[in-house]
Design a protein around this motif. Structure first.
Motif, PDB file in Angstrom:
ATOM      1  N   SER A 551       0.793  -1.229   0.000  1.00  0.00           N
ATOM      2  CA  SER A 551       0.000   0.000   0.000  1.00  0.00           C
ATOM      3  C   SER A 551       0.826   1.281   0.000  1.00  0.00           C
ATOM      4  O   SER A 551       0.249   2.368  -0.062  1.00  0.00           O
ATOM      5  N   CYS A 591       1.580  14.872  -0.156  1.00  0.00           N
ATOM      6  CA  CYS A 591       1.488  13.467  -0.567  1.00  0.00           C
ATOM      7  C   CYS A 591       0.726  12.585   0.418  1.00  0.00           C
ATOM      8  O   CYS A 591       0.638  11.377   0.198  1.00  0.00           O
ATOM      9  N   PRO A 612       1.786   6.856   0.859  1.00  0.00           N
ATOM     10  CA  PRO A 612       0.740   5.987   0.308  1.00  0.00           C
ATOM     11  C   PRO A 612       0.817   5.908  -1.209  1.00  0.00           C
ATOM     12  O   PRO A 612       1.138   6.898  -1.880  1.00  0.00           O
ATOM     13  N   LYS A 613       0.517   4.744  -1.753  1.00  0.00           N
ATOM     14  CA  LYS A 613       0.527   4.595  -3.210  1.00  0.00           C
ATOM     15  C   LYS A 613      -0.592   5.390  -3.869  1.00  0.00           C
ATOM     16  O   LYS A 613      -0.446   5.850  -5.007  1.00  0.00           O
ATOM     17  N   GLU A 614      -1.691   5.538  -3.148  1.00  0.00           N
ATOM     18  CA  GLU A 614      -2.800   6.306  -3.694  1.00  0.00           C
ATOM     19  C   GLU A 614      -2.360   7.754  -3.921  1.00  0.00           C
ATOM     20  O   GLU A 614      -1.924   8.448  -3.011  1.00  0.00           O
ATOM     21  N   GLY A 615      -2.481   8.221  -5.158  1.00  0.00           N
ATOM     22  CA  GLY A 615      -2.045   9.568  -5.484  1.00  0.00           C
ATOM     23  C   GLY A 615      -0.712   9.615  -6.182  1.00  0.00           C
ATOM     24  O   GLY A 615      -0.330  10.657  -6.718  1.00  0.00           O
ATOM     25  N   GLN A 616       0.022   8.505  -6.199  1.00  0.00           N
ATOM     26  CA  GLN A 616       1.295   8.472  -6.909  1.00  0.00           C
ATOM     27  C   GLN A 616       1.052   8.377  -8.420  1.00  0.00           C
ATOM     28  O   GLN A 616      -0.002   7.906  -8.860  1.00  0.00           O
ATOM     29  N   GLU A 619      -0.272   5.408 -10.030  1.00  0.00           N
ATOM     30  CA  GLU A 619      -1.629   5.059  -9.609  1.00  0.00           C
ATOM     31  C   GLU A 619      -2.660   5.922 -10.339  1.00  0.00           C
ATOM     32  O   GLU A 619      -3.789   6.068  -9.901  1.00  0.00           O
ATOM     33  N   HIS A 621      -2.817   9.156 -10.645  1.00  0.00           N
ATOM     34  CA  HIS A 621      -3.159  10.386  -9.955  1.00  0.00           C
ATOM     35  C   HIS A 621      -1.922  11.268  -9.910  1.00  0.00           C
ATOM     36  O   HIS A 621      -0.814  10.834 -10.194  1.00  0.00           O
ATOM     37  N   CYS A 623       0.370  13.296  -7.316  1.00  0.00           N
ATOM     38  CA  CYS A 623       0.647  13.331  -5.891  1.00  0.00           C
ATOM     39  C   CYS A 623       0.432  14.720  -5.336  1.00  0.00           C
ATOM     40  O   CYS A 623       0.830  15.684  -5.928  1.00  0.00           O
TER      41      CYS A 623
END
Length: 623
Positions: A551, A591, A612-616, A619, A621, A623
């Protein structure tokens, strides 16, 4: 950017106002030179007398409007030679009335009454099952009488005695003949020409008002950086005001294009309901108190419920919209009065609420004059639209002034941001501590005689390091980890010149496929060097590692230095907590990352940055 967009806003305003002025001027000129030679719109097409509800007979004055309230009004007299022979054709535009035109001996020339409508309605049930014309609803109708039919087929001459009966079928008679019947005498396509010369200029004017309201205020609010409910509400109010005024000018012509008189009626009434609802929502948008806003929501909801109910009754043939007009007028008046009272509650200590209320005075005054006119018959003119226009112009001026103020505030905010940027420069420069610069330059100077090539390399590395710090001032978005790693290597290269064998650096880079704020890892590495291995007599090792979990991405800075007690008072532990707190905040804000620090005295310290991977980027997105 906002300054440019703000300038464009005022440019759009000037262009729109210029278009309005040009449109009005051109059409006034066209009307002056052309319209009167093509058609006439007399008060009454007969020369004679009239009687209201069986009362005494009064002479018809062609140059004076007939303002009597009536249930049934009867005209008798002769058609003028000019109307019958010169113009040739006659169109009667009626609203909410039945009428019959006949000769003195009872021969019907034209009839539009309940019985005729009922036959048409019964026919529509089989021929047009979706028709909305109702047997007891006159609606809005346009009917043309052609001279050939009158003179040749019926033998009507300028000496023929004619009778014109008009009946208003609703209980409350607060309408005048001029509100219900309009006559146009013309050569050829008279009603279309009259619409073109009389109504179209105003229609075009209010079409621009619709677009002005629908786009200018919401877009202006968005450009200023936020969606303000007040501007949205006024944008919709302007749109429905324009739509309402368009309908006021074309309602007498609708039956030229819409064959069902009931649909014409519904379009006119529903537009009025929408306008009142927009007024209520605009009032609510200017309220700030939670209780007043809740009450305003309830009032608006009740009015909308009434509007929907009377519309359904029309569709169900229970009661038409004209019969419900009194109910809706009372509902609108009560709703607006309640809104005024609610704003009055907020007036104390709220100057904006007071100004808002005062801006509606012109409309309230003209409404009072119109109500008074219903009882004493001053002129038969309707001043409501004039008061509404003045009030809306005042609202536009007020909101444009408010937008101008917010625009200035935005410019002021930009200036503050510039000052903040300059302050950040000072902070960043202060973070490049003088003793670090002195030590680096001293080390480079010593190398100049011992190892010139290494000194040259060190100088270039030191310059790149300083440039990286300066570039970070212009970098508001995260950067690839590889960029941050290169900067760290330059920093550690310079520090190793100072500490020599007392500082060892190791790298365990397992992944670089992520982003983070520029210079967000350096404070952690600096702490490891200065307060970790730098405080240890025989030096130590700083390890920089990265790894990927299911994650998140992790950056780990570990040293085997002196360590510290995490529970010790911050002011006594010798560490730079201001820089650390800033680093944590930047990582979190940009981030969503967090920093975990563990330490054991005598064993060292580990700082772990978890992104977090979310926003990278990988992914999908930013950051």
């Amino acid at each position: 950017m906002k300054k440019i967009l703000g300038g464009r806003i005022w440019t759009v305003v000037c262009v729109v106002l210029t278009l309005l002025l040009i449109t009005s001027t051109v059409w006034i000129g066209v009307r002056y030179y052309v319209s009167m030679d093509i058609y006439e719109s007399p008060t009454m097409f007969l020369e004679g007398e009239y009687s209201v509800d069986g009362g005494e007979w009064k002479p018809i004055e062609s140059d004076r409007p007939i303002t009597d309230h009536f249930h049934k009004i009867v005209f008798k007299g002769k058609m003028s030679k000019k109307l019958l022979l010169l113009f040739g054709n006659l169109t009667v535009s009626s609203k909410d009335v039945w009428y019959t035109l006949k000769t003195a001996d009872g021969t019907v020339i034209e009839s539009y009454n309940f019985d005729d409508s009922k036959l048409a309605y019964e026919h529509s049930l089989t021929d047009r099952p979706l028709a909305l014309d109702l047997p007891d609803t006159p609606g809005y109708r346009v009917k043309t009488l052609y001279s050939d039919f009158l003179t040749e087929s019926l033998g009507i001459t300028e000496d023929s005695e004619l009778i014109f009966e008009v009946e208003y079928p609703y209980d409350i008679a607060l309408v005048s003949y001029n509100d219900c019947v309009d006559v146009t005498a013309y050569y050829s396509e008279g009603m279309h020409l009259r619409f073109f010369y009389d109504a179209l200029p105003s229609v075009l004017l209010f079409v621009l008002v619709c677009f002005f309201g629908l786009f200018f205020f919401p877009v202006a609010s968005f450009i200023l950086g936020k969606i303000d409910y007040k501007y949205l509400a006024f944008g919709f109010l302007s749109f429905f005001w324009g739509l309402y005024m368009i309908m006021q000018h074309i309602s007498g012509y609708l039956n030229l294009w819409i064959t069902d008189p009931t649909v014409c009626l519904m379009l006119d009434k529903v537009t009025g309901y929408c306008f009142v609802a927009a007024v209520l929502f605009y009032f609510k948008s200017n309220m700030t108190g939670s209780k007043t806003r809740i009450t305003a929501n309830i009032v608006s909801g009740v009015y909308l419920s009434f509007a929907i109910a009377v519309f359904i009754m029309q569709l169900c043939h229970a009661k038409d919209l004209t019969a419900s007009s009194t109910t809706m007028n009372v509902a609108a008046a009560v709703s607006i009065l309640v809104m005024i009272v609610l704003l009055g509650v907020e007036v104390q200590g709220n100057r904006n609420a007071l100004f808002f209320l005062l801006s509606w005075v012109p409309l309230l005054v003209t409404v009072a004059i119109d109500v008074l006119d219903q009882f004493i018959h001053l002129r038969g003119a309707h001043y409501f639209n004039y008061g509404l226009a003045i009030t809306m112009i005042v609202q536009i001026v007020r909101l444009i002034g408010d937008l101008r103020f917010q625009y200035k505030e935005a410019i002021r905010y930009q200036q503050m941001q510039k000052e903040l940027y300059e302050a950040k420069v000072g902070v960043m420069v202060s973070q490049i501590r003088p003793h670090f610069i002195y030590n680096a330059l001293t080390s480079i100077a010593m190398m100049c005689t011992i190892d010139p090539e290494t000194a040259q390399e060190a100088t270039v590395t030191f310059a790149d390091y300083l440039r990286g710090n300066m570039d970070s001032l212009n970098q508001s978005k995260p950067v690839p980890f590889t960029t941050e790693l290169e900067h760290l290597k330059k920093y550690l290269y310079i520090e190793k010149m100072r500490f020599d064998d007392l500082l060892n650096v190791e790298y365990d880079i397992q992944t670089v496929d992520f982003q983070l704020p520029l210079l967000s890892i350096q404070p952690l590495v600096e702490n490891a060097v200065k307060h970790g291995v730098g405080m240890k007599e025989d030096g130590g090792t700083v390890t920089i590692a990265t790894k990927e979990t299911d994650s998140a991405y992790e950056v780990i800075i570990k040293d085997d230095g002196v360590g510290f007690d995490p529970d010790a008072p911050k002011e006594d532990d010798g560490r730079s907590h201001v820089g650390m707190e800033n680093t944590k905040k930047r990582l979190h804000d940009l981030c969503g990352a967090r920093v975990e620090i563990t330490s054991v005295i005598g064993e060292g310290t580990t700082a772990k940055v978890i992104l977090p991977k979310e926003g990278q980027p990988n992914e999908n997105h930013v950051c």
